[in-house]
Design an enzyme around this catalytic site. Structure first.
Site, short mmCIF file in Angstrom:
data_model
loop_
_atom_site.label_atom_id
_atom_site.label_comp_id
_atom_site.label_asym_id
_atom_site.label_seq_id
_atom_site.Cartn_x
_atom_site.Cartn_y
_atom_site.Cartn_z
N GLU A 46 0.82 -1.20 0.00
CA GLU A 46 0.00 0.00 0.00
C GLU A 46 0.87 1.26 0.00
O GLU A 46 1.95 1.26 0.57
CB GLU A 46 -0.92 -0.03 1.24
CG GLU A 46 -1.69 -1.35 1.28
CD GLU A 46 -2.53 -1.57 2.53
OE1 GLU A 46 -2.73 -0.63 3.31
OE2 GLU A 46 -2.99 -2.72 2.70
N GLU A 91 -9.84 5.61 3.66
CA GLU A 91 -10.20 4.80 4.82
C GLU A 91 -10.05 5.68 6.05
O GLU A 91 -9.13 6.51 6.10
CB GLU A 91 -9.25 3.60 4.94
CG GLU A 91 -9.43 2.81 6.24
CD GLU A 91 -8.42 1.66 6.42
OE1 GLU A 91 -7.57 1.47 5.53
OE2 GLU A 91 -8.49 0.99 7.45
#
Ligand SMILES: *[C@@H]1O[C@H](CO)[C@@H](O)[C@H](O)[C@H]1NC(C)=O
Ligand SMILES: *[C@@H]1O[C@H](CO)[C@@H](O)[C@H](O)[C@H]1NC(C)=O
Length: 396
Positions: free
Chosen positions: A201, A310
């Site tokens: 990520e 998120e």
């Protein structure tokens, strides 16, 4: 074979023990490190009292000290770049990171941000506590709406066989309500599921427990066991950094302003087919790579690529958190300058060609709190607007 230690080796064990306790140590990065490692620092750049960059000898970086990296030869640059990848349109930032104004790291060194110990200590120990939910998770499509665990998502998802992904991400400094909160905008490159989900990520995050402040910072992460263990930036062995220009965990020189100047940066994750290494790039600059040997599922191609936001906050227990995603505004409020965006979103296919994502799925955990809307006009390649304020009348 017997497990007992041969008594003949006791003097050696004792000698090693004495050596270990007598070797001078110093606190750097909040960890105790020996002077040997300290000599790895070639130069130190002071940004302010809370922000110090150490230029480490590239061959003395943490990853290379790890046994599994014995005989590792550093790959200094990618051997191959994805075809058609948009390298010309690198976002609006010239100087990507604030510390550049105060000095540069010499060739053959890598800049590592020193943690000054401004952490919220209680939170830091929480972070390693297994019984707490992980700060990071992959967007979980099975999470039933309405059941809160503190994580919320607004992402797009593409399935297939991929060698990577890239996107230009709008830079904002979202409000994070509690010292334990997290707001991330990022790319996930994933393979596997259940207990061996592998994920790489990259993006930006505001994460007070990690950095001790509420700034927006460049981060990378990897896991091979569905986040039971994960590692951010250079906090543990894994990532081999090659860039002397870009420092993980550092902030950016400029942020976007509401209805004003928009700032963005291009983040890329891609697999070098010759070496198998997964490279991380920001603004077209290769920062370093995760060797393929770290992974199980991602030793091959990625099967799932996701882009978006998120948040994590514990406040959800009383009422919904006011921690913002993106810039805290819904896509329905407006476009460029009003709502946070990803654009020039591309996936890199098995033939190493960058292309617009196809058959895109959207996953939003609670549309009343944070939302996502694809930009159907494709004004800047494939793109979307995302984010929201969290707590409001419709998100109690
Ligand atoms: C490293 O290289 C040496 C010499 O080539 C070899 O003997 C040794 O087994 C290697 N170690 C590892 C862990 O591969
Ligand atoms: C980045 O960090 C520096 C030093 O801590 C700070 O002075 C600066 O305001 C930050 N920049 C942004 C855009 O937040």
């Amino acid at each position: 074979m017997s497990n007992f230690i041969n008594p003949a080796s006791w003097p050696l064990i004792l000698a090693v023990f004495i050596f270990v306790i007598l070797t001078p140590k110093e606190i750097v990065d909040g960890r105790t490190i020996s002077n040997v490692l300290n000599k790895a620092i070639i130069k130190t750049i002071k940004v302010d009292k809370d922000e110090i960059i150490d230029c480490y000898d590239i061959y003395k970086q943490l990853s290379l000290n790890h046994p599994s990296f014995h005989n590792h030869t550093i790959q200094m640059r990618p051997s191959i770049y994805p075809k058609n990848i948009k390298l010309d349109n690198m976002g609006t930032l010239q100087l990507t990171q604030t510390w550049h104004k105060y000095g540069t790291c010499p060739h053959g060194t890598i800049p590592i941000r020193r943690n000054i110990g401004k952490y919220y200590h209680s939170t830091l120990s929480h972070k390693h506590h297994r019984s707490k939910p992980s700060y990071y998770k992959k967007p979980n499509t099975l999470q039933p709406n309405g059941i809160r665990d503190g994580h919320e998502y607004a992402v797009i998802k593409v399935r297939g066989n991929f060698l990577g992904a890239q996107a230009k991400i709008n830079l904002w400094n979202p409000f994070v309500e509690t010292p334990e909160g997290l707001s991330v905008s990022q790319i996930w490159v994933v393979a596997g599921d259940h207990d061996d989900l592998n994920s790489i990520e990259a993006g930006w995050e505001v994460h007070p427990p990690r950095y001790g402040d509420y700034q927006t910072r460049f981060f990378i992460l990897w896991t091979t066991d569905t986040y039971k263990n994960y590692c951010i930036n250079l906090e543990c062995p894994g990532f081999v950094q090659t860039s002397s220009d870009v420092s993980l965990g550092c902030n950016f020189t400029e942020m976007s302003t509401f209805n004003g100047n928009q700032k963005d940066a291009t983040f890329s994750i891609y697999k070098d087919q010759n070496s198998g290494n997964w490279w991380i790039q920001i603004q077209g600059i290769p920062v370093g790579y995760y060797p393929s040997s770290l992974f199980t599922q991602l030793a091959k191609t990625a099967v799932d690529v996701e882009f978006g936001g998120e948040i994590y906050d514990e406040k959800y227990k009383e009422r919904h958190t006011t921690t913002q995603m993106g810039n805290g505004h819904f896509p329905s409020e407006g476009v460029f300058g009003i709502s946070s965006f990803f654009n020039h979103v591309q996936v890199i296919d098995e033939n190493n060609k960058a292309k617009d994502p196809e058959d895109v799925e959207t996953y939003v955990s609670n549309r009343n709190c944070y939302d996502l809307k694809v930009d159907e006009k494709h004004t800047n390649g494939y793109g979307f607007y995302y984010g929201g304020p969290g707590y409001n009348n419709n998100c109690p």
